[in-house]
Design an enzyme around this catalytic site. Structure first.
Site, PDB file in Angstrom:
ATOM      1  N   GLU A  91       0.829  -1.197   0.000  1.00 50.61           N
ATOM      2  CA  GLU A  91       0.000   0.000   0.000  1.00 50.61           C
ATOM      3  C   GLU A  91       0.870   1.256   0.000  1.00 50.61           C
ATOM      4  O   GLU A  91       1.991   1.242   0.509  1.00 50.61           O
ATOM      5  CB  GLU A  91      -0.904   0.013   1.239  1.00 50.61           C
ATOM      6  CG  GLU A  91      -1.907  -1.125   1.214  1.00 50.61           C
ATOM      7  CD  GLU A  91      -2.870  -1.134   2.394  1.00 50.61           C
ATOM      8  OE1 GLU A  91      -4.032  -1.483   2.176  1.00 50.61           O
ATOM      9  OE2 GLU A  91      -2.464  -0.801   3.520  1.00 50.61           O
ATOM     10  N   CYS A 104       3.365   8.690   1.072  1.00 50.98           N
ATOM     11  CA  CYS A 104       3.960   7.744   2.019  1.00 50.98           C
ATOM     12  C   CYS A 104       4.149   6.424   1.277  1.00 50.98           C
ATOM     13  O   CYS A 104       3.180   5.829   0.818  1.00 50.98           O
ATOM     14  CB  CYS A 104       3.030   7.583   3.230  1.00 50.98           C
ATOM     15  SG  CYS A 104       3.620   6.374   4.420  1.00 50.98           S
ATOM     16  N   CYS A 111       6.811  -6.769   7.109  1.00 50.20           N
ATOM     17  CA  CYS A 111       7.988  -6.275   7.827  1.00 50.20           C
ATOM     18  C   CYS A 111       8.449  -7.327   8.819  1.00 50.20           C
ATOM     19  O   CYS A 111       7.640  -8.018   9.438  1.00 50.20           O
ATOM     20  CB  CYS A 111       7.669  -4.979   8.570  1.00 50.20           C
ATOM     21  SG  CYS A 111       9.107  -4.256   9.404  1.00 50.20           S
ATOM     22  N   CYS A 115       7.104  -4.964  15.419  1.00 44.19           N
ATOM     23  CA  CYS A 115       6.633  -4.002  16.431  1.00 44.19           C
ATOM     24  C   CYS A 115       5.158  -4.321  16.729  1.00 44.19           C
ATOM     25  O   CYS A 115       4.360  -4.488  15.807  1.00 44.19           O
ATOM     26  CB  CYS A 115       6.797  -2.576  15.934  1.00 44.19           C
ATOM     27  SG  CYS A 115       8.493  -2.239  15.422  1.00 44.19           S
ATOM     28  N   CYS A 118       2.009  -2.320  15.298  1.00 44.66           N
ATOM     29  CA  CYS A 118       2.016  -1.968  13.874  1.00 44.66           C
ATOM     30  C   CYS A 118       1.375  -3.075  13.038  1.00 44.66           C
ATOM     31  O   CYS A 118       1.754  -4.244  13.138  1.00 44.66           O
ATOM     32  CB  CYS A 118       3.452  -1.741  13.424  1.00 44.66           C
ATOM     33  SG  CYS A 118       3.627  -1.534  11.650  1.00 44.66           S
ATOM     34  N   CYS A 335      -0.350   5.986  10.209  1.00 49.14           N
ATOM     35  CA  CYS A 335       0.917   5.337  10.533  1.00 49.14           C
ATOM     36  C   CYS A 335       0.656   3.986  11.169  1.00 49.14           C
ATOM     37  O   CYS A 335      -0.139   3.886  12.101  1.00 49.14           O
ATOM     38  CB  CYS A 335       1.703   6.169  11.540  1.00 49.14           C
ATOM     39  SG  CYS A 335       2.107   7.800  10.958  1.00 49.14           S
TER      40      CYS A 335
HETATM   41  N1  SAH Z   1       9.662   0.805   9.644  1.00 52.92           N
HETATM   42  C1  SAH Z   1       9.867   2.184   9.807  1.00 52.92           C
HETATM   43  C2  SAH Z   1       8.964   3.044   8.951  1.00 52.92           C
HETATM   44  C3  SAH Z   1       7.530   2.605   8.798  1.00 52.92           C
HETATM   45  S1  SAH Z   1       6.486   2.820  10.180  1.00 52.92           S
HETATM   46  C4  SAH Z   1       9.736   2.564  11.271  1.00 52.92           C
HETATM   47  O1  SAH Z   1       9.259   1.753  12.044  1.00 52.92           O
HETATM   48  O2  SAH Z   1      10.150   3.653  11.618  1.00 52.92           O
HETATM   49  C5  SAH Z   1       6.239   4.583  10.270  1.00 52.92           C
HETATM   50  C6  SAH Z   1       5.977   5.090  11.686  1.00 52.92           C
HETATM   51  O3  SAH Z   1       4.698   4.653  12.159  1.00 52.92           O
HETATM   52  C7  SAH Z   1       6.989   4.591  12.696  1.00 52.92           C
HETATM   53  O4  SAH Z   1       7.407   5.639  13.528  1.00 52.92           O
HETATM   54  C8  SAH Z   1       6.189   3.576  13.492  1.00 52.92           C
HETATM   55  O5  SAH Z   1       6.711   3.364  14.761  1.00 52.92           O
HETATM   56  C9  SAH Z   1       4.838   4.237  13.503  1.00 52.92           C
HETATM   57  N2  SAH Z   1       3.723   3.356  13.860  1.00 52.92           N
HETATM   58  C10 SAH Z   1       3.617   2.023  13.688  1.00 52.92           C
HETATM   59  N3  SAH Z   1       2.427   1.579  14.133  1.00 52.92           N
HETATM   60  C11 SAH Z   1       1.763   2.670  14.583  1.00 52.92           C
HETATM   61  C12 SAH Z   1       0.471   2.864  15.144  1.00 52.92           C
HETATM   62  N4  SAH Z   1      -0.368   1.845  15.321  1.00 52.92           N
HETATM   63  N5  SAH Z   1       0.111   4.119  15.508  1.00 52.92           N
HETATM   64  C13 SAH Z   1       0.953   5.163  15.309  1.00 52.92           C
HETATM   65  N6  SAH Z   1       2.170   5.048  14.769  1.00 52.92           N
HETATM   66  C14 SAH Z   1       2.586   3.801  14.411  1.00 52.92           C
HETATM   67 FE1  SF4 Z   2       8.164  -2.632  10.677  1.00 49.02          FE
HETATM   68 FE2  SF4 Z   2       5.951  -1.504  11.564  1.00 49.02          FE
HETATM   69 FE3  SF4 Z   2       8.033  -1.787  13.185  1.00 49.02          FE
HETATM   70 FE4  SF4 Z   2       8.144   0.005  11.194  1.00 49.02          FE
HETATM   71  S1  SF4 Z   2       6.747   0.052  12.955  1.00 49.02           S
HETATM   72  S2  SF4 Z   2       9.722  -1.491  11.784  1.00 49.02           S
HETATM   73  S3  SF4 Z   2       6.944  -1.073   9.629  1.00 49.02           S
HETATM   74  S4  SF4 Z   2       6.856  -3.460  12.275  1.00 49.02           S
END
Ligand code: SAH
Ligand code: SF4
Length: 341
Positions: A91, A104, A111, A115, A118, A335
């Site tokens: 996406e 974006c 991934c 996390c 996410c 995000c």
């Molecule tokens: N993998 C990279 C970039 C993609 S995620 C990273 O983790 O930085 C982009 C941003 O969205 C990151 O700062 C991540 O921590 C944040 N993010 C992930 N899940 C989220 C959520 N449920 N609510 C708000 N931000 C989130």
């Molecule tokens: Fe991967 Fe999501 Fe963690 Fe970014 S926030 S590193 S996209 S699992």
């Protein structure tokens, strides 16, 4: 067939030379791709038909097939689901505010970083995107916006995937977007976000790129951070912050720390104060955003009040902080909400 977007200009020039073509043909193709946003061999009407046919038989001109687009109620956020050649999906999101047209983009299908909050992490890792698949997301929107007399103004590498886990392809894509003979998109208008892969941050700093760097911090102590970001076990905060300081020293550029505010977890004044003590004196700023909901995580977004308090506590301790609005939440375009189900 490999995407034509995977090729650098020197590689394309070399190939055309091998095919016995004059040198200017590579430039013509390059301009067709990156200035006219052509998506099929037929659109390259300046090329001889035989060359068009040969290119079409060798390369995939459109490695991303848009399958579905969803717009938020206010129409300012549009999320597009693309199908890749191997039927995986990714996406990308276009956000329109004022005159900005911010894109974006994704660097991986899924991934590997896991996390917990996410949606992309929750789906697991499928594969890296090639440089051309990353570039193609931008070209798709560049073409669409171009038809309305508009252009992409900013790119955030914050979609699906961890860009520093796919370092070479991500940087090759950025270089291709930068190319003055092609799309000519300034590195300063690109922001890349990483979960905090320390060796890659050091490599990035040494390369002295103009791309803005954001680090997903989310917690000011290792135990809390590791409970949300498994990679924190490998790269403790002290090492991560040392790499950030060295980055600032090497580049003179400000780092952004990202912080998804989760009620009762990391939105406390104690976390704010601890964070301030750890980043004191660093050229940085904190981007805080209330957590976006995902299926696999039960934590709640911080309330407006607690978020404001967090920001104030940081600011009072001398760390600049912006509270960002949540956008596109109802279409799962916020995000951390990108995933293909
Ligand atoms: N993998 C990279 C970039 C993609 S995620 C990273 O983790 O930085 C982009 C941003 O969205 C990151 O700062 C991540 O921590 C944040 N993010 C992930 N899940 C989220 C959520 N449920 N609510 C708000 N931000 C989130
Ligand atoms: Fe991967 Fe999501 Fe963690 Fe970014 S926030 S590193 S996209 S699992």
């Amino acid at each position: 067939m490999p995407p034509l977007y995977d090729l650098s200009l020197p590689a394309l020039t070399g190939l055309l030379t091998d095919w016995g073509q004059p040198a200017y043909r590579a430039r013509q193709i390059w301009e067709g791709l990156y200035q006219h946003f052509y998506l099929s061999a037929e659109e390259f009407t300046a090329l001889p038909k035989s060359l068009r046919l040969r290119l079409a038989a060798t390369f995939d001109f459109a490695p991303l097939v848009p399958e579905k687009s969803l717009a938020s109620a206010d129409g300012q956020t549009v999320k597009t689901l693309f199908r890749l050649a191997d039927n995986l999906r990714i996406e990308a999101v276009l956000m329109k505010y004022d005159r900005r047209r911010t894109l974006c983009i994704s660097t991986q299908a899924g991934c590997a970083m896991g996390c917990v909050f996410c949606a992309t992490g929750q789906m697991g890792f499928k594969r890296h995107l090639s440089s051309g698949e990353i570039v193609a997301q931008v070209m798709y929107y560049a073409r669409q916006l171009g038809q309305q007399g508009e252009r992409v103004t900013n790119i955030v590498v914050m979609g699906m995937g961890e860009p520093f886990h796919n370092y070479d392809n991500t940087m090759a894509a950025i270089d291709r977007l930068n190319d003055p003979a092609g799309y000519n998109f300034g590195a300063r208008r690109i922001t890349l976000s990483t979960v905090g892969l320390v060796p890659a941050i050091r490599r990035f700093a040494a390369e002295k790129r103009q791309v803005n760097l954001a680090i997903s911090l989310h917690a000011a102590d290792d135990a809390l951070r590791a409970s949300m970001l498994p990679v924190a076990r490998k790269y403790p905060l002290d090492e991560l912050l040392a790499a950030c300081r060295d980055y600032v020293a090497a580049t003179g550029r400000r780092v952004t720390f990202e912080w998804a505010l989760i009620e009762g977890v990391n939105d406390t004044p104690e976390q704010a104060r601890l964070l301030a003590s750890k980043v004191k004196g660093m050229l940085c700023h904190v981007n805080a955003i209330p957590l976006n909901p995902t299926e696999g995580y039960r934590g709640k977004a911080a309330t407006r009040q607690r978020a404001e308090k967090f920001r104030e506590t940081l600011e009072q301790a001398g760390v600049p902080c912006t509270l960002r609005l949540r956008r596109g939440i109802e279409i799962q375009a916020g995000c951390g909400q990108l995933a293909y189900k």
